[in-house]
Design an enzyme around this catalytic site. Structure first.
Site, PDB file in Angstrom:
ATOM      1  N   ASP A 578       0.912  -1.189  -0.165  1.00  0.00           N
ATOM      2  CA  ASP A 578      -0.229  -0.103  -0.053  1.00  0.00           C
ATOM      3  C   ASP A 578       0.864   1.188   0.268  1.00  0.00           C
ATOM      4  O   ASP A 578       1.959   1.489   0.816  1.00  0.00           O
ATOM      5  CB  ASP A 578      -0.941  -0.112   1.203  1.00  0.00           C
ATOM      6  CG  ASP A 578      -1.876   1.204   1.333  1.00  0.00           C
ATOM      7  OD1 ASP A 578      -2.597   1.405   0.462  1.00  0.00           O
ATOM      8  OD2 ASP A 578      -1.549   1.921   2.176  1.00  0.00           O
ATOM      9  N   HIS A 581       4.564   4.336  -3.314  1.00  0.00           N
ATOM     10  CA  HIS A 581       5.684   5.563  -3.715  1.00  0.00           C
ATOM     11  C   HIS A 581       5.906   6.243  -2.529  1.00  0.00           C
ATOM     12  O   HIS A 581       6.802   7.042  -2.633  1.00  0.00           O
ATOM     13  CB  HIS A 581       4.645   6.343  -4.661  1.00  0.00           C
ATOM     14  CG  HIS A 581       3.486   6.638  -4.132  1.00  0.00           C
ATOM     15  ND1 HIS A 581       2.488   5.515  -4.407  1.00  0.00           N
ATOM     16  CD2 HIS A 581       2.857   7.732  -3.515  1.00  0.00           C
ATOM     17  CE1 HIS A 581       1.400   6.142  -3.780  1.00  0.00           C
ATOM     18  NE2 HIS A 581       1.581   7.238  -3.426  1.00  0.00           N
ATOM     19  N   ASP A 679     -10.286   2.197  -4.214  1.00  0.00           N
ATOM     20  CA  ASP A 679     -10.103   3.545  -3.485  1.00  0.00           C
ATOM     21  C   ASP A 679     -10.725   4.605  -4.709  1.00  0.00           C
ATOM     22  O   ASP A 679     -10.402   5.799  -4.553  1.00  0.00           O
ATOM     23  CB  ASP A 679      -8.816   3.929  -3.148  1.00  0.00           C
ATOM     24  CG  ASP A 679      -7.813   3.801  -4.342  1.00  0.00           C
ATOM     25  OD1 ASP A 679      -7.992   3.207  -5.287  1.00  0.00           O
ATOM     26  OD2 ASP A 679      -6.499   3.632  -3.901  1.00  0.00           O
TER      27      ASP A 679
END
Length: 1596
Positions: A578, A581, A679
């Protein structure tokens, strides 16, 4: 047997080579499915300074399902040739060894099994892909002072997933459904809920975190990473990890469904218990005091929220419900005019000027100032040093630097106090300036913070597309909090006191994400202003974790997270990273390494929002990510969605067959392509309910992993929010739930998932996307093994269809082949639709079920499977007039519809494709069933001579047209003519097209549009008796290609032609010497120059050889009259300019190239025939400059005869039984200088007599005038230029000749410009004694002397008759001694001036050898040119080794270019480095290419320069120097290897312009360029075999 060929023709299959051949990747192709080939090898080329950390290279691991092995070969790129390269890699050598990221092993170099050479081009490292993961390599130089990596990169090995009874689940077959774990409810109900995904055809379930959640109930805010969510437990039974592990094992074995679970590494819930014991795990105000200013700003905004919610600002235009732009303007004014001025945040960055000036004065009084004037700028500028604790006005400066700059003597001050005051005033002014600058900078940050805060309020409260919050409260603050609070601060003073107290460790920064930020940057670090500028989109329920760089920096946190990740890896097949980045890469590396020790074949999927493939690849490489999540919802229309489908995997339809041994090419990260991520808002909101089915269908046609989120298939019209959603999923109907195949699009999704799995598992890995119209997209998946295709057509609805939508014309679907079936057709319809009258009603008011997550009602999917076209509702078949084309007309095809068609090739094509497929396999994997077709070719190929191969492989346009049979180079419309008529012309293009799968190239278009190219290849081979059988074989095989669907023609044409080409190359090498046959790819590539340039050309024949010539006899062929005639091939000087007629065969060019191209390659008879053929033309003691068949030869060059004699010596010494050539009869065309031409056999002499005549004429001396002198033989030469002189100087023994009006050596440019005044003026006369001719003559004399002493040559001397009738004689030894005694003193220019040196006024370079001696223009002697290395190689005995080495170093530093040698010193006033023969200016230096040899960089002299260095290296530096020079020689040759491999001519050019620039006027492949460099490689190979003997050198 005379000079028998050393190698025999083999009838065996060509061996599979472990080398990359001269055609690069055009060799050794195989089928497109790697599963078919037992050993897959990918070649990665290492290059100097190339760090490929952001380049992704994907490989596979062998497995039991498809037994094969995958290997990586690391090879040296040309930039590393000659370097001692050491390669290190962190992939363990054995599977059982643990992987430790920082432990590297040195890898061993080995050599191609097909070569005995240790040439750098044959060297490689082999790495077996034994385990999945990402592995790093780097290399250093053992001959370098630095140990820093000189190149590096990663290679990634995909994991192998298995389900069921150890069945492989290929990554491209994954169909993943995401579920919010918190919505699964009690563990006892999981199976019933998850069965929805299994029944819908998904084979992987992605679980959001299963751990205990924080108070926000966000699926990603974890309270305890080691404890499961308590909602899973019921009654007294607490669910443990073991329970979930047992369930995921059941999913894997019984359902054949794999599992993946998120890990959250960046943050933890605010309520996490261990944070109180270990606050060091967070970014808090004690360990990160740089956040204190941002915390005060956050506190201020929180106070504003409280006061607005209490109504305190209502009279200032800010009510407790903020809903309008005016309210936002009032808030902005309040922040900028009232709140921010109170907090004075800039003071936390500023100086106390008075305090610093006072300290300065105290220190300055105690120091004596340096003598100087007023303060002057220092190289070091005085800057503010921030206070580490960010206290008010506690920043400082470097006081020592301040004293150096400002505490100075001043001429404007007459007492110490005045001086101190003025120094302090200057310092104060600078400090005020620094304070002002930092104030403005911080104010800028605060202004940005206000702007960003207002923008956030606008979205959440005012914008129509936002959530439209109204009341301002602690629950709905104006802006999210950036920090947790501790205690109960009431006002800004309380907040500030807390920030600087020990309790500040409990004030912790929240995590979040920053739009468009650099993902490799830590936005919470001290060099970031993200928190101060309010650029963070904060997650107020979670604290950002602070790991540091290594476990020792925060031991508890690293241990806690390692336990968490290992537990996850134990339970699930994969991990989803999750917020990858924002995860510190070293942290993720460490934890994933730990996870892979638990589960080696761990599937790692991640989301990355870097907006950069390069940055994506850094994460993928460092972390070993298996798949990146890609979103179909990012597409703004159907065209973009089609582009994404094509981008994320697969080859183009009709892709070329690739080699099992081929270059490793960069990859795009493997995609997990989702129609909806969990999401993102529902497409019912963002697009239309009618788009769910077609968009999902397009996603399922992508050649990669695919997936969805639970709720999409059930038509849930809203976002199932990871924070707000509290309901549970519904269960499958058989378990008492509400979901069944009639729910939403579940039935269609199951069909799509089944189709996606089938296509991936049966190698439908070729993709074509066609935009039929703005809303309709067709995607084709093609199987290269069976040539079946599946075509899906989807009618998307990115916006809601109009209520009055009516059918419209849709371009028909045309497929090449027959439609086997309609796999299925489906559409989503409103229940009010009637047959043929679709209804596109929008969803009406939707009511959420209070207990479970429900979807829209009123819509149903209609699906029909496995239909005939005649039974379809959407398609009707139409007549096309072409039996190979099926055309399908769309009927009743409306938005929300999908149709899938299976297409097979026509039955009449199947036999042809089967034969072709067998042929493809036969070329690469010979088996008893498929080998006969290639054996047929083998039988043809083994009868081909090298002359036949010249025709089959090469021949430029002019050579082909010279034959007069109507053929020239094949001209491709939209591209142009090929460089060769033979197969190499096609393969040079195909090599580039194939590796890129550039099916849109005009080459491929030409093949698809017709059979012209095929017919051309076949017919031009069949018209010649030597290649007729080869043409017949190709006609048969390419005839099959004509019969297959046109879109497949390029790939099968390439397969047939490439396989044939490979065997032709192998035959060429088989017919050559062991040096070539067993040589490296560099050696072999250069050796092919002898085939390129050596061919039979009607207009450029060798003279007729003697009828008395003993065998082997020259080849014969029948002429047009049916008569036998001699058919010796001739050596072209270069292509394409010197290809036919009188311009083809040049004496000097032939014999400069002959040793390399004919003798070293084992083409002894061709060498013999050339030596004898030119000998037949001897006249005036010379052999021809231009041969022109012998009858029309020109004798205007002084050097060709010495190159000819040089080659005779090489032939005698290097060819078995070579001395017999001296006895071979030569049929003299001109027995005397004035005799008419005689026919062959009329006047024969043994070769040695012809040689002796040449030497005698030179010794006697001769002046003659060329026959037919005038414009008929030379349009530009002046009258005096036709006068030729040769001779031997009696004092020095040097051969000499020429005059200032002609040019008798290889530098033979004759001026031709009237405008520039150069017509008839030679650019480089080089009359007198040319240095290379002195060296060549010396070599001949020493050899003949030795031959006479052995009784192998009848003459020991030459004689000259004087004018008085007396005779003067020199033995060859005496002549040589005369040269040796004079050479150094006449030719060497000392490094330092010496007494009595000749013409010191003309010397401008010292430590060199003169280019000529006693030229008519004295200054020419002293020009630095590239000719003296020829003399060094020919007669090293003449040179003082120290002088030779000095001269060679001077040559290297002054004349050596990237590919060639400058032909003149750049410091010379005549130097002009760029040649252009078309220059029509009045510049005499360059007009009409006058500077041909006045600077442009020629390649053949490089060979002699390198060989000369190898000769003298040991003499001047011993073994160490010869090793250094050998390595450097390989490094220099790397450029030539690159040029050779990349040229479409597969040759080396004649010359380049300055600094290696392309020269348009140069021949693109030149015989002597390749021949001379082949000699260098031969010398290097001899050094490898045994060290050369020390030369006996004469010290002159």
């Amino acid at each position: 047997m005379r000079n028998a060929q050393l190698t025999s023709c083999s009838t065996k299959m060509p061996p599979r080579q472990e080398a990359v051949g001269p055609g690069g990747s055009e060799l050794k192709f195989v089928g497109n499915s790697p599963q078919e080939v037992a050993k897959q090898v990918r070649v990665l080329t290492l290059n100097d300074g190339e760090h490929q950390d952001s380049t992704l290279y994907r490989l596979q691991k062998g497995n039991e399902i498809y037994p094969r092995s995958w290997w990586l070969h690391l090879r040296l790129g040309p930039s590393l040739f000659g370097r001692k390269v050491r390669v290190f890699c962190n992939l363990p050598s054995k599977v059982e060894e643990p992987f430790e990221r920082t432990q590297y092993r040195a890898l061993s170099w080995q050599h191609d099994s097909s070569t005995s050479s240790t040439d750098d081009s044959s060297t490689y490292i082999e790495i077996f892909m034994s385990r999945p993961g990402s592995f790093h390599y780097y290399f250093t130089y053992s001959d370098s002072d630095t140990y820093e990596p000189q190149g590096s990169g990663f290679f990634s090995v995909d994991p192998v997933l298995r389900v069921g009874n150890n069945e492989l689940l290929p990554l491209d077959c994954i169909q993943c459904q995401t579920v919010l774990s918190k919505c699964l409810g009690p563990f006892s109900s999981w199976e019933a809920k998850l069965r929805v995904g299994q029944e819908s055809g998904y084979n992987m379930i992605h679980f959001t975190p299963v751990q205990e959640l924080g108070d926000s109930n966000s699926a990603y805010s974890l309270r305890n990473q080691l404890k499961l969510n308590p909602i899973f437990s019921e009654g007294n039974h607490t669910i443990e990890y073991a329970d979930i592990e047992k369930f995921t094992d059941k999913m894997r074995r019984e359902w054949k469904v794999a599992s993946v679970c998120d890990i959250v590494l960046n943050h933890t819930a605010n309520e996490t218990d261990w944070l109180q014991d270990h606050p060091e795990c967070s970014y808090n105000l004690i360990n990160s005091p740089h956040l204190r200013p941002a915390y005060l700003l956050d506190a201020l905004l929180n106070i504003l929220t409280q006061e607005i919610s209490e109504g305190k600002w209502e009279f200032s235009g800010i009510p407790s419900e903020v809903t309008e732009e005016a309210h936002l303007s009032a808030i902005r004014s309040a922040l900028l005019g009232f709140f921010l001025p109170q907090v004075k945040i800039p003071e936390l960055y500023m100086l106390d000027v008075n305090h610093i000036v006072s300290d300065f004065q105290d220190l300055a009084r105690r120091r004596v100032p340096p003598v100087g004037s007023v303060p002057t700028p220092s190289p070091q500028e005085l800057k503010i040093i921030p206070d580490p604790l960010y206290r008010r006005l506690k920043a400082t400066v470097d006081m020592e630097l301040a004293l150096r700059i400002y505490n100075v003597y001043r001429s404007d001050s007459f007492d110490e106090e005045t001086r101190l005051r003025r120094c302090s005033e200057d310092l104060r002014a600078h400090l005020d300036k620094l304070n002002s600058a930092i104030f403005n900078e911080v104010q800028g940050h605060l202004q940005a913070a206000v702007d960003n805060s207002i923008a956030g309020m606008r979205y959440f409260r005012v914008q129509s597309d936002g959530p439209k919050l109204k009341d301002v409260s602690i629950k709905n603050p104006l802006v999210p909090r950036y920090f947790t609070d501790y205690g109960s601060p009431k006002n800004i003073a309380d907040y500030e006191e807390l920030a600087y107290s020990p309790k500040g460790c409990f004030v912790m920064a929240h995590n979040g994400w920053v739009m468009n930020d650099d993902p490799l940057r830590n936005f919470a670090s001290s060099d970031s202003n993200v928190y101060l500028r309010r650029e963070l989109i904060a997650w107020g329920d979670s604290v950002k974790l602070r790991y540091g760089d290594k476990p020792d920096d925060c031991p508890f946190l690293w241990r806690q997270m390692q336990d968490y990740v290992e537990l996850t890896a134990q339970v699930f097949d994969g991990i989803r990273l999750d917020n990858c980045h924002s995860t510190p890469i070293p942290v993720a590396e460490y934890l994933l390494d730990a996870a892979r020790k638990v589960r080696p074949d761990l599937y790692v999927v991640a989301e990355l929002f870097t907006n950069s493939d390069q940055k994506d690849n850094i994460f993928v490489n460092r972390l070993g990510i298996s798949s990146l999540i890609r979103e179909a919802m990012s597409a703004w229309d159907s065209h973009e969605l089609g582009r994404l489908v094509y981008r994320y995997g697969g080859e183009p339809v009709g892709a070329f067959f690739q080699s099992s041994l081929r270059p490793l090419t960069p990859s795009v990260a493997h995609a997990l392509f989702l129609d909806l991520t969990h999401d993102n808002p529902s497409p019912v909101d963002k697009r239309s309910v009618f788009d769910l089915l077609p968009s999902a269908a397009l996603v399922s046609m992508a050649c990669c992993a695919s997936g969805s989120s639970r709720g999409y298939d059930e038509l849930v019209p809203h976002h199932i929010h990871v924070v707000d959603e509290g309901r549970q999923y519904s269960e499958w109907f058989e378990a008492g739930g509400t979901i069944n195949l009639k729910t939403g699009i579940v039935a269609a999704k199951r069909a799509l998932n089944q189709l996606h799995y089938e296509l991936g598992n049966t190698h439908f890995n070729q993709v074509f996307v066609d935009q039929i119209d703005s809303n309709i997209v067709a995607v084709t998946r093609h199987c290269p093994d069976t040539h079946q295709s599946v075509v899906l057509v989807a009618y998307t609805a990115f916006s809601h269809p109009a209520s009055d939508w009516r059918p419209h014309y849709i371009k028909p679907l045309r497929v090449e082949g027959t439609v086997d079936e309609i796999i299925f057709e489906a559409s989503l319809q409103h229940v009010s639709s009637r047959p043929g009258v679709p209804s596109f009603e929008k969803p009406k008011s939707f009511e959420k079920n209070s207990s479970y997550i429900n979807g829209l009602l009123g819509y149903e999917v209609k699906i029909r499977e496995h239909l005939k076209v005649s039974d379809s509702d959407f398609l009707e078949q139409e007549e096309t007039g072409d039996s190979n084309i099926t055309q399908l007309k769309f009927t009743n095809f409306c938005p929300g519809s999908v149709v899938v068609v299976r297409v097979s090739i026509q039955n009449n094509v199947v036999p042809s494709l089967k034969k072709l497929h067998s042929l493809v396999n036969a070329f690469t994997q010979p088996t008893p069933e498929v080998i006969p077709s290639v054996v047929g070719l083998g039988n043809v190929v083994t009868h081909l001579t090298l002359a036949n191969l010249n025709r089959a492989l090469y021949r430029c346009d002019a050579e082909e047209r010279d034959e007069g049979k109507g053929f020239g180079a094949y001209d491709i419309p939209g591209f142009g003519p090929l460089v060769y008529c033979g197969l190499q012309g096609f393969l040079s293009l195909l090599a580039d097209i194939r590796v890129k799968n550039d099916l849109g190239h005009p080459f491929c278009n030409n093949l698809r549009q017709g059979n012209w190219m095929i017919d051309y290849i076949v017919q031009r081979l069949q018209i010649d008796s030597g290649t007729k059988d080869l043409g017949g074989w190709l006609e048969e095989q390419l005839g099959l290609v004509k019969q297959i669907p046109r879109y497949l023609v390029p790939s099968y044409f390439d397969a047939v032609v490439t396989g044939c080409y490979q065997m032709l190359l192998q035959q060429a090498w088989n017919l050559m010497s062991p040096f070539v046959k067993n040589g490296s790819s560099f050696v072999r590539s250069l050796a092919l120059g002898s085939v390129q340039c050596g061919g039979f050309v009607q207009s450029a024949r060798l003279p007729q050889l003697s009828p008395a010539l003993p065998p082997p006899l020259p080849p014969k062929q029948l002429n047009a009259q049916g008569e036998e005639e001699q058919a010796c091939l001739t050596l072209s000087a270069g292509l394409p300019h010197f290809s036919t007629g009188y311009m083809r065969s040049w004496g000097r060019d032939t014999f400069i190239a002959l040793r390399g191209l004919f003798i070293l390659t084992g083409r002894f008879q061709e060498a013999r025939f050339h030596i004898l053929g030119y000998a037949a033309c001897l006249r005036h003691g010379l052999i021809p400059n231009l041969l022109d068949g012998g009858l029309n030869s020109r004798f205007n060059c002084r050097d060709a005869v010495w190159w000819w004699l040089n080659c005779i010596q090489s032939y005698v010494e290097e060819v078995p039984g070579g001395a017999s050539i001296l006895q071979d009869p030569v049929s003299r065309i001109f027995p005397t200088d004035d005799s008419p031409p005689l026919p062959a056999g009329k006047m024969d002499q043994p070769l040695y007599e012809v040689m002796q005549e040449a030497l005698t004429v030179h010794f006697q001396g001769l002046c003659f005038r060329e026959r037919n002198a005038g414009r008929s033989i030379d349009a530009h030469m002046t009258d005096k230029g036709f006068n030729v002189q040769i001779g031997v100087h009696p004092e020095t023994g040097f051969v000499f000749g020429g005059n200032s009006y002609n040019c008798g050596t290889w530098m033979d440019k004759m001026g031709s410009s009237e405008k520039a005044g150069t017509r008839g003026r030679p650019a480089t006369p080089r009359d007198g004694s040319a240095v290379e001719l002195v060296g060549l003559s010396m070599r001949t004399l020493l050899w003949l002397s030795a031959m006479h002493e052995k009784g192998a040559y009848p003459y020991s001397s030459v004689s000259r008759k004087n004018k008085d009738g007396s005779v003067f004689s020199w033995t060859y030894r005496q002549w040589g001694e005369k040269i040796a005694a004079n050479f150094e003193k006449c030719f060497y220019v000392n490094s330092t001036p010496t007494a009595g040196e000749e013409r010191s006024d003309l010397i401008h370079q010292r430590g060199i050898y003169k280019d000529t001696y006693h030229a008519s223009q004295a200054w020419c002697d002293f020009q630095l040119r590239c000719n003296f290395p020829v003399a060094m190689v020919a007669a090293p005995e003449l040179f003082n080794p120290a002088h030779a080495w000095t001269a060679l170093k001077k040559l290297e530093s002054t004349l050596l270019g990237p590919l060639g040698m400058k032909t003149l010193d750049p410091a010379d006033w005549n130097y002009r480095g760029d040649y252009d023969n078309s220059n029509d200016s009045n510049d005499a230096h360059v007009a009409h290419g006058f500077n041909y040899h006045q600077g442009p960089e020629w390649l053949w002299p490089v060979g002699y320069f390198l060989r000369a260095r190898l000769h003298f290296a040991r003499a001047v530096g011993g073994e160490a120097e010869i090793q250094r020079v050998s390595a450097n020689t390989r490094a220099l040759l790397a450029r030539h290897f690159t040029a050779l491999q990349s040229s479409p001519w597969r040759g080396l050019p004649e010359l380049t312009n300055s600094e290696g620039k392309f020269c348009p006027g140069s021949c693109t492949t030149q015989a002597w360029s390749m021949g001379c460099l082949l000699e260098v490689l031969h010398d290097l190979s001899r050094l490898e075999e045994y060290p050369p003997a020390t030369l006996e050198l004469v010290d002159n």
